[in-house]
Design a protein around this motif. Sequence first.
Motif, PDB file in Angstrom:
ATOM      1  N   MET A   1      60.532  55.926  58.060  1.00  0.00           N
ATOM      2  CA  MET A   1      59.584  54.895  57.628  1.00  0.00           C
ATOM      3  C   MET A   1      58.228  55.539  57.354  1.00  0.00           C
ATOM      4  O   MET A   1      57.874  56.527  57.982  1.00  0.00           O
ATOM      5  N   THR A   2      57.486  54.944  56.426  1.00  0.00           N
ATOM      6  CA  THR A   2      56.112  55.388  56.213  1.00  0.00           C
ATOM      7  C   THR A   2      55.275  54.865  57.380  1.00  0.00           C
ATOM      8  O   THR A   2      55.685  53.922  58.065  1.00  0.00           O
TER       9      THR A   2
ATOM     10  N   VAL B   1      45.415  56.606  66.361  1.00  0.00           N
ATOM     11  CA  VAL B   1      46.095  55.485  65.714  1.00  0.00           C
ATOM     12  C   VAL B   1      45.467  55.242  64.353  1.00  0.00           C
ATOM     13  O   VAL B   1      44.280  54.928  64.258  1.00  0.00           O
ATOM     14  N   LYS B   2      46.258  55.399  63.296  1.00  0.00           N
ATOM     15  CA  LYS B   2      45.813  55.043  61.945  1.00  0.00           C
ATOM     16  C   LYS B   2      46.029  53.547  61.780  1.00  0.00           C
ATOM     17  O   LYS B   2      47.108  53.036  62.054  1.00  0.00           O
ATOM     18  N   VAL B   3      44.976  52.854  61.327  1.00  0.00           N
ATOM     19  CA  VAL B   3      44.999  51.393  61.238  1.00  0.00           C
ATOM     20  C   VAL B   3      45.120  50.948  59.782  1.00  0.00           C
ATOM     21  O   VAL B   3      44.339  51.381  58.929  1.00  0.00           O
ATOM     22  N   TYR B   4      46.099  50.055  59.533  1.00  0.00           N
ATOM     23  CA  TYR B   4      46.361  49.522  58.201  1.00  0.00           C
ATOM     24  C   TYR B   4      46.125  48.010  58.220  1.00  0.00           C
ATOM     25  O   TYR B   4      46.565  47.328  59.151  1.00  0.00           O
TER      26      TYR B   4
ATOM     27  N   ALA C   1      54.069  50.441  61.100  1.00  0.00           N
ATOM     28  CA  ALA C   1      53.056  49.584  61.714  1.00  0.00           C
ATOM     29  C   ALA C   1      53.415  48.108  61.529  1.00  0.00           C
ATOM     30  O   ALA C   1      53.249  47.300  62.450  1.00  0.00           O
ATOM     31  N   ALA C   2      53.921  47.749  60.354  1.00  0.00           N
ATOM     32  CA  ALA C   2      54.338  46.365  60.109  1.00  0.00           C
ATOM     33  C   ALA C   2      55.495  45.978  61.030  1.00  0.00           C
ATOM     34  O   ALA C   2      55.551  44.848  61.541  1.00  0.00           O
ATOM     35  N   LYS C   3      56.401  46.913  61.295  1.00  0.00           N
ATOM     36  CA  LYS C   3      57.514  46.653  62.218  1.00  0.00           C
ATOM     37  C   LYS C   3      56.992  46.425  63.628  1.00  0.00           C
ATOM     38  O   LYS C   3      57.465  45.540  64.350  1.00  0.00           O
ATOM     39  N   GLU C   4      55.993  47.202  64.036  1.00  0.00           N
ATOM     40  CA  GLU C   4      55.381  47.003  65.359  1.00  0.00           C
ATOM     41  C   GLU C   4      54.749  45.619  65.459  1.00  0.00           C
ATOM     42  O   GLU C   4      54.841  44.960  66.496  1.00  0.00           O
ATOM     43  N   ALA C   5      54.099  45.159  64.386  1.00  0.00           N
ATOM     44  CA  ALA C   5      53.488  43.829  64.379  1.00  0.00           C
ATOM     45  C   ALA C   5      54.543  42.752  64.600  1.00  0.00           C
ATOM     46  O   ALA C   5      54.317  41.783  65.327  1.00  0.00           O
TER      47      ALA C   5
ATOM     48  N   VAL D   1      51.568  44.546  54.504  1.00  0.00           N
ATOM     49  CA  VAL D   1      50.677  45.598  54.980  1.00  0.00           C
ATOM     50  C   VAL D   1      50.249  46.468  53.800  1.00  0.00           C
ATOM     51  O   VAL D   1      51.042  46.744  52.901  1.00  0.00           O
ATOM     52  N   GLU D   2      48.988  46.851  53.803  1.00  0.00           N
ATOM     53  CA  GLU D   2      48.462  47.735  52.766  1.00  0.00           C
ATOM     54  C   GLU D   2      48.811  49.183  53.099  1.00  0.00           C
ATOM     55  O   GLU D   2      48.791  49.566  54.274  1.00  0.00           O
ATOM     56  N   PRO D   3      49.096  50.019  52.093  1.00  0.00           N
ATOM     57  CA  PRO D   3      49.515  51.401  52.359  1.00  0.00           C
ATOM     58  C   PRO D   3      48.374  52.366  52.710  1.00  0.00           C
ATOM     59  O   PRO D   3      48.633  53.466  53.185  1.00  0.00           O
TER      60      PRO D   3
END
Length: 135
Positions: free
Chosen positions: A45-46, A84-87, A51-55, A65-67
Amino acid sequence: MANGSGKITAVQSGVLPIAGDMVVLITTRSSGRWIIPKGYVEKGMTPHESAAKEAWEEAGIVGKVEPEPIGTYSYRRPSGMFAVKVYPLEVESLLERWEEMHVRERRVVTPAEAIDMVCNKELAQILSSFFHLSL
């Protein structure tokens, strides 16, 4: 693995869930501090997809989610330093039931409330910059 120099030992990805003019925060499982959904980037996964999966898992958030990340914050655990990179994630729906609903609290708050609620100063700065608010 952990060292005293503050060197990053792992990189994670997380989302800033935005629901209209509100923000969705969750609590940590252990201490109950307010944070954003985040976790390790899953294989295949990218970072923004992970991150979207974690949400979805941690907060029952479904959205787009924005890339491109809007910032990075760090925190320390006994196992080391994490970055932590935040999107940004545009919330489409909040599920009534989700995987971690019994171990986390979820709250929809204003950006100003979110800045006050999060303990991590770097995360508060990301929120402040994104919403053009002063700390």
